[in-house]
Design an enzyme around this catalytic site. Structure first.
Site, PDB file in Angstrom:
ATOM      1  N   LEU A   1       0.795  -1.080   0.223  1.00  0.00           N
ATOM      2  CA  LEU A   1       0.338   0.225  -0.617  1.00  0.00           C
ATOM      3  C   LEU A   1       0.918   1.038   0.241  1.00  0.00           C
ATOM      4  CD1 LEU A   1      -3.322   1.348   0.027  1.00  0.00           C
ATOM      5  CD2 LEU A   1      -2.832   1.069   2.908  1.00  0.00           C
TER       6      LEU A   1
ATOM      7  N   ILE B   1       4.408  -1.044   2.886  1.00  0.00           N
ATOM      8  CA  ILE B   1       4.504   0.181   3.107  1.00  0.00           C
ATOM      9  C   ILE B   1       5.402   0.640   1.651  1.00  0.00           C
ATOM     10  CG2 ILE B   1       4.144   2.663   3.559  1.00  0.00           C
ATOM     11  CD1 ILE B   1       1.796   0.141   4.645  1.00  0.00           C
ATOM     12  N   LYS B   2       4.184   1.436   0.489  1.00  0.00           N
ATOM     13  CA  LYS B   2       5.348   1.604  -0.720  1.00  0.00           C
ATOM     14  C   LYS B   2       5.652   3.084  -0.336  1.00  0.00           C
ATOM     15  CE  LYS B   2       4.232   0.581  -5.250  1.00  0.00           C
ATOM     16  NZ  LYS B   2       3.203   0.052  -5.862  1.00  0.00           N
ATOM     17  N   ILE B   3       7.177   3.418  -0.228  1.00  0.00           N
ATOM     18  CA  ILE B   3       8.043   4.595  -0.148  1.00  0.00           C
ATOM     19  C   ILE B   3       8.033   5.157  -1.116  1.00  0.00           C
ATOM     20  CG2 ILE B   3       9.081   6.528   1.338  1.00  0.00           C
ATOM     21  CD1 ILE B   3       7.935   4.450   4.148  1.00  0.00           C
TER      22      ILE B   3
END
Length: 363
Positions: free
Chosen positions: A110, A141-143
């Site tokens: 996400l 978690i997409k960064i």
């Protein structure tokens, strides 16, 4: 009966993740079938995927109306809907996550808001918030791997958050991302906190590189290398990966339970109709890597794929291609900087459209 070609890729140590999510694919059992029949081992999402899902289905209408009574912030509303999908997908992939080598796969990603791509503190805050809200051990978690994202990546790893680093195009930035990952683990270890559960991938976007650089190659008389620069760059990235994750520095972390940050190939659908639909998938199959592919590419690969251990083939050719690009006066750093800016815009635009879609549905 011949083994499914998509499933065969896993025999070479590479994991296929689906670059798509919506409620229908989960409810219908289609995602479970992809796990069982094609060996799909994870899911990635992004604003464009959610925009398409919400705009082309009534599956979200009831939630939108209910959540609108609780918040007037449409971004908050969107993430609350997205988190429901991410949790359901993560629960479906728990079986993969719990395989013999626990945590080797089975992740669902996400993304933080693309509006935060140049905002380090905002990214850190939202990464922590989303991680807590989703509350699943097999979520990433997409960064974005922007300059501003590096500290957010390091901090998130230190906090014990699984991170999918997105929007990578260049080798120098990839090195910086591995440094952020390793530094985060070292800081965590120094505090006496466990490393075993932390997982991360570094996502290289491939076909977009060729879309931008191929016209430049034609101008420079290097047309024979069209469609090859992204693959060459990815092969060199894998050599960097092997170097970094076999170093003495890394071995100290491995001894404490740390997992290497795997390379992930993204944007693997061919944008040029002259290229085979499975071009980028076929060219980069190798151990301890991930390839995230859209549904169309999975369907094409079932028929047209040629799975083999290809990632370390023709390394001399790959280096020659990158050298020729440089010698021709093509500044790869400028190319990757432009790709990063375009990539941010390509996520911000559908995100803005997504928020507008939610607003329109609530009128």
């Amino acid at each position: 009966m011949e083994k499914n070609k998509v499933k065969q890729i896993h025999d070479y140590g590479q994991s296929i993740w689906l670059d798509f999510i919506d409620r229908q694919i989960i409810k219908s059992g289609d995602l479970q079938r992809l796990i069982d029949e094609d060996g799909v081992r994870g899911v990635t999402s992004n604003p464009a995927i959610f925009e398409k899902a919400i705009n082309s289905s009534d599956d979200y209408q009831e939630d939108m109306i209910r959540l609108a009574k609780e918040t007037s912030d449409l971004e908050v509303l969107f993430y609350q809907m997205a988190i429901l999908d991410i949790r359901n997908a993560a629960d479906l992939f728990q079986q993969v996550f719990n395989e013999e080598v626990k945590g080797a796969d089975g992740y669902v990603s996400l993304e933080v808001s693309p509006r935060l791509a140049r905002d380090t503190n905002g990214t850190i805050a939202q990464a922590v918030e989303l991680w807590k809200e989703v509350d699943r051990e097999n979520v990433m978690i997409k960064i974005p791997g922007t300059a501003e994202g590096l500290e957010a990546i390091r901090h998130s790893i230190e906090e014990g958050i699984n991170v999918n680093v997105t929007l990578l195009f260049g080798l120098d930035r990839y090195r910086a991302v591995t440094e952020a990952y390793i530094s985060g683990l070292e800081a965590r270890l120094a505090k006496g906190q466990p490393l075993e559960h932390i997982a991360s991938v570094a996502s290289f976007f491939l076909s977009r590189i060729d879309v931008l650089i191929d016209p430049l190659l034609e101008e420079k008389g290097l047309k024979e290398y069209q469609g090859e620069v992204a693959i060459a760059s990815a092969k060199m990235a894998y050599q960097i990966y092997k170097e970094i994750f076999s170093s003495e520095r890394w071995e100290k972390l491995r001894a404490a339970g740390a997992k290497p940050q795997r390379l992930l190939w993204a944007s693997t659908s061919s944008k040029n109709p002259a290229f085979k639909a499975t071009k980028y998938v076929d060219a980069l199959i190798g151990p301890d890597t991930v390839d995230t592919v859209p549904m169309e590419t999975i369907i094409a690969y079932r028929e047209e794929g040629s799975p083999s251990l290809s990632l370390e083939q023709d390394l001399d050719k790959a280096q020659t291609i990158l050298t020729k690009v440089k010698d021709a006066g093509i500044d790869f750093d400028l190319v990757t900087a432009k790709l990063e800016e375009e990539g941010i815009e390509k996520f911000i635009n559908p995100y803005n459209k997504l928020i507008q879609t939610i607003e329109n549905h609530l009128k």
